[in-house]
Design a protein around this motif. Structure first.
Motif, PDB file in Angstrom:
ATOM      1  N   ALA A 199       0.831  -1.208   0.000  1.00 61.11           N
ATOM      2  CA  ALA A 199       0.000   0.000   0.000  1.00 61.11           C
ATOM      3  C   ALA A 199       0.864   1.257   0.000  1.00 61.11           C
ATOM      4  O   ALA A 199       0.540   2.246  -0.668  1.00 61.11           O
ATOM      5  N   ILE A 200       1.956   1.241   0.729  1.00 64.38           N
ATOM      6  CA  ILE A 200       2.844   2.410   0.782  1.00 64.38           C
ATOM      7  C   ILE A 200       3.466   2.663  -0.587  1.00 64.38           C
ATOM      8  O   ILE A 200       3.504   3.788  -1.074  1.00 64.38           O
ATOM      9  N   VAL A 201       3.940   1.592  -1.221  1.00 63.18           N
ATOM     10  CA  VAL A 201       4.558   1.731  -2.551  1.00 63.18           C
ATOM     11  C   VAL A 201       3.522   2.206  -3.561  1.00 63.18           C
ATOM     12  O   VAL A 201       3.812   3.070  -4.397  1.00 63.18           O
ATOM     13  N   ALA A 202       2.300   1.673  -3.482  1.00 67.07           N
ATOM     14  CA  ALA A 202       1.256   2.104  -4.417  1.00 67.07           C
ATOM     15  C   ALA A 202       0.938   3.583  -4.220  1.00 67.07           C
ATOM     16  O   ALA A 202       0.732   4.315  -5.192  1.00 67.07           O
ATOM     17  N   GLY A 203       0.916   4.063  -2.984  1.00 66.95           N
ATOM     18  CA  GLY A 203       0.661   5.485  -2.729  1.00 66.95           C
ATOM     19  C   GLY A 203       1.758   6.367  -3.277  1.00 66.95           C
ATOM     20  O   GLY A 203       1.497   7.425  -3.853  1.00 66.95           O
ATOM     21  N   ILE A 204       3.013   5.958  -3.103  1.00 64.28           N
ATOM     22  CA  ILE A 204       4.137   6.748  -3.605  1.00 64.28           C
ATOM     23  C   ILE A 204       4.121   6.801  -5.128  1.00 64.28           C
ATOM     24  O   ILE A 204       4.310   7.861  -5.732  1.00 64.28           O
ATOM     25  N   VAL A 205       3.864   5.645  -5.760  1.00 67.96           N
ATOM     26  CA  VAL A 205       3.818   5.607  -7.228  1.00 67.96           C
ATOM     27  C   VAL A 205       2.673   6.485  -7.732  1.00 67.96           C
ATOM     28  O   VAL A 205       2.831   7.231  -8.705  1.00 67.96           O
ATOM     29  N   GLY A 206       1.520   6.455  -7.068  1.00 70.27           N
ATOM     30  CA  GLY A 206       0.392   7.302  -7.474  1.00 70.27           C
ATOM     31  C   GLY A 206       0.710   8.778  -7.341  1.00 70.27           C
ATOM     32  O   GLY A 206       0.347   9.578  -8.189  1.00 70.27           O
ATOM     33  N   ALA A 207       1.414   9.150  -6.258  1.00 70.96           N
ATOM     34  CA  ALA A 207       1.771  10.561  -6.067  1.00 70.96           C
ATOM     35  C   ALA A 207       2.745  11.032  -7.144  1.00 70.96           C
ATOM     36  O   ALA A 207       2.603  12.128  -7.689  1.00 70.96           O
ATOM     37  N   VAL A 208       3.719  10.198  -7.462  1.00 68.72           N
ATOM     38  CA  VAL A 208       4.695  10.569  -8.495  1.00 68.72           C
ATOM     39  C   VAL A 208       4.004  10.719  -9.841  1.00 68.72           C
ATOM     40  O   VAL A 208       4.248  11.684 -10.583  1.00 68.72           O
ATOM     41  N   GLY A 226       0.358  16.379 -13.672  1.00 66.27           N
ATOM     42  CA  GLY A 226       0.069  17.780 -13.366  1.00 66.27           C
ATOM     43  C   GLY A 226       1.041  18.728 -14.040  1.00 66.27           C
ATOM     44  O   GLY A 226       0.649  19.774 -14.555  1.00 66.27           O
ATOM     45  N   LEU A 227       2.301  18.371 -14.035  1.00 68.03           N
ATOM     46  CA  LEU A 227       3.291  19.211 -14.707  1.00 68.03           C
ATOM     47  C   LEU A 227       3.080  19.227 -16.208  1.00 68.03           C
ATOM     48  O   LEU A 227       3.220  20.263 -16.864  1.00 68.03           O
ATOM     49  N   ALA A 228       2.748  18.060 -16.776  1.00 68.83           N
ATOM     50  CA  ALA A 228       2.549  17.993 -18.225  1.00 68.83           C
ATOM     51  C   ALA A 228       1.333  18.817 -18.645  1.00 68.83           C
ATOM     52  O   ALA A 228       1.356  19.503 -19.655  1.00 68.83           O
ATOM     53  N   VAL A 229       0.263  18.762 -17.880  1.00 67.83           N
ATOM     54  CA  VAL A 229      -0.958  19.479 -18.234  1.00 67.83           C
ATOM     55  C   VAL A 229      -0.852  20.953 -17.850  1.00 67.83           C
ATOM     56  O   VAL A 229      -1.337  21.831 -18.558  1.00 67.83           O
ATOM     57  N   GLY A 230      -0.200  21.258 -16.744  1.00 61.04           N
ATOM     58  CA  GLY A 230      -0.142  22.622 -16.242  1.00 61.04           C
ATOM     59  C   GLY A 230       0.721  23.552 -17.056  1.00 61.04           C
ATOM     60  O   GLY A 230       0.562  24.763 -17.002  1.00 61.04           O
ATOM     61  N   ASN A 231       1.649  23.063 -17.837  1.00 60.05           N
ATOM     62  CA  ASN A 231       2.551  23.925 -18.596  1.00 60.05           C
ATOM     63  C   ASN A 231       2.066  24.185 -20.008  1.00 60.05           C
ATOM     64  O   ASN A 231       2.848  24.587 -20.863  1.00 60.05           O
ATOM     65  N   LYS A 232       0.800  23.976 -20.290  1.00 61.80           N
ATOM     66  CA  LYS A 232       0.304  24.220 -21.637  1.00 61.80           C
ATOM     67  C   LYS A 232       0.179  25.714 -21.926  1.00 61.80           C
ATOM     68  O   LYS A 232       0.500  26.169 -23.001  1.00 61.80           O
ATOM     69  N   ASN A 233      -0.305  26.500 -20.998  1.00 64.18           N
ATOM     70  CA  ASN A 233      -0.456  27.947 -21.192  1.00 64.18           C
ATOM     71  C   ASN A 233       0.699  28.632 -20.486  1.00 64.18           C
ATOM     72  O   ASN A 233       0.663  28.875 -19.296  1.00 64.18           O
ATOM     73  N   LYS A 234       1.736  28.964 -21.239  1.00 62.86           N
ATOM     74  CA  LYS A 234       2.949  29.562 -20.681  1.00 62.86           C
ATOM     75  C   LYS A 234       3.112  30.982 -21.183  1.00 62.86           C
ATOM     76  O   LYS A 234       2.776  31.288 -22.307  1.00 62.86           O
ATOM     77  N   THR A 235       3.680  31.805 -20.361  1.00 63.85           N
ATOM     78  CA  THR A 235       4.094  33.129 -20.793  1.00 63.85           C
ATOM     79  C   THR A 235       5.616  33.153 -20.726  1.00 63.85           C
ATOM     80  O   THR A 235       6.199  32.922 -19.677  1.00 63.85           O
ATOM     81  N   VAL A 236       6.241  33.392 -21.867  1.00 60.69           N
ATOM     82  CA  VAL A 236       7.696  33.386 -21.933  1.00 60.69           C
ATOM     83  C   VAL A 236       8.158  34.837 -21.983  1.00 60.69           C
ATOM     84  O   VAL A 236       7.733  35.619 -22.831  1.00 60.69           O
ATOM     85  N   THR A 237       9.015  35.224 -21.061  1.00 56.97           N
ATOM     86  CA  THR A 237       9.533  36.587 -21.020  1.00 56.97           C
ATOM     87  C   THR A 237      11.036  36.526 -21.227  1.00 56.97           C
ATOM     88  O   THR A 237      11.733  35.805 -20.526  1.00 56.97           O
ATOM     89  N   GLN A 238      11.505  37.280 -22.194  1.00 52.05           N
ATOM     90  CA  GLN A 238      12.934  37.345 -22.445  1.00 52.05           C
ATOM     91  C   GLN A 238      13.397  38.766 -22.123  1.00 52.05           C
ATOM     92  O   GLN A 238      12.796  39.735 -22.561  1.00 52.05           O
ATOM     93  N   THR A 239      14.439  38.852 -21.352  1.00 46.38           N
ATOM     94  CA  THR A 239      14.964  40.170 -21.036  1.00 46.38           C
ATOM     95  C   THR A 239      16.234  40.400 -21.843  1.00 46.38           C
ATOM     96  O   THR A 239      17.002  39.470 -22.084  1.00 46.38           O
ATOM     97  N   GLN A 240      16.420  41.628 -22.252  1.00 45.45           N
ATOM     98  CA  GLN A 240      17.613  41.960 -23.008  1.00 45.45           C
ATOM     99  C   GLN A 240      18.449  42.925 -22.180  1.00 45.45           C
ATOM    100  O   GLN A 240      17.935  43.763 -21.454  1.00 45.45           O
ATOM    101  N   SER A 241      19.720  42.794 -22.320  1.00 44.84           N
ATOM    102  CA  SER A 241      20.619  43.658 -21.544  1.00 44.84           C
ATOM    103  C   SER A 241      20.805  45.001 -22.262  1.00 44.84           C
ATOM    104  O   SER A 241      20.478  45.156 -23.424  1.00 44.84           O
TER     105      SER A 241
END
Length: 153
Positions: A56-65, A71-86
């Motif tokens: 059960a512990i291993v299954a919980g850890i695998v589910g969290a990972v 979440g990271l794959a879905v959450g980064n779809k709408n990105k704002t990219v800012t480039q600064t110039q010197s």
């Protein structure tokens, strides 16, 4: 005529058998060993996979990972990219916006009402009660004005 065979002589009788090496005594029969047949012992019960808390512990850890990765794959779809110039130049900003198709749901509700005789009577009583209330309110206002006009001490 044919030749006939002459009759044969009978064989002499066989003598009885004699024991070898002298007179023998009959032996006692061998007693059979008493064998009790038994079933083999039952093996110990197998421990089911859910009996071990580590699964059960291993299954919980695998589910969290997996949840974090999705979440990271879905959450980064709408990105704002800012480039600064010197060198004091203004920053170049690039915004990527994705629009999702929308579904428009239209509903049409039809409500029909029918009045029963009892409802009609209660409606008439309601109108009469409202008329009485208005007249009482008017009388109340007139009485207030009269009291103010007298100048009560």
């Amino acid at each position: 005529m044919s030749d006939a065979e002459p009759p044969r002589r009978p064989l002499p009788p066989t003598p009885p058998t004699e024991p070898l090496g002298g007179a023998r005594q009959p032996r006692q029969p061998i007693a059979a060993e008493h064998v009790v047949e038994r079933l083999p012992p039952e093996p110990p019960p197998r421990d089911p996979w859910w009996g071990n808390p580590w699964s059960a512990i291993v299954a919980g850890i695998v589910g969290a990972v997996l949840g974090v990765l999705v979440g990271l794959a879905v959450g980064n779809k709408n990105k704002t990219v800012t480039q600064t110039q010197s060198g004091g130049q203004p920053a170049v900003t690039r915004t990527v916006t994705q629009t999702q198709p929308t579904v428009e749901v239209r509903t049409h509700t039809v409500t029909t009402t029918t009045t029963s005789p009892a409802a009609a009577e209660s409606e008439a009583r309601l109108r009469e009660a409202e008329r009485n209330l208005r007249t009482v309110e008017k009388e109340n206002e007139e009485l207030k004005k009269q009291l103010e006009g007298r100048g009560t001490p």
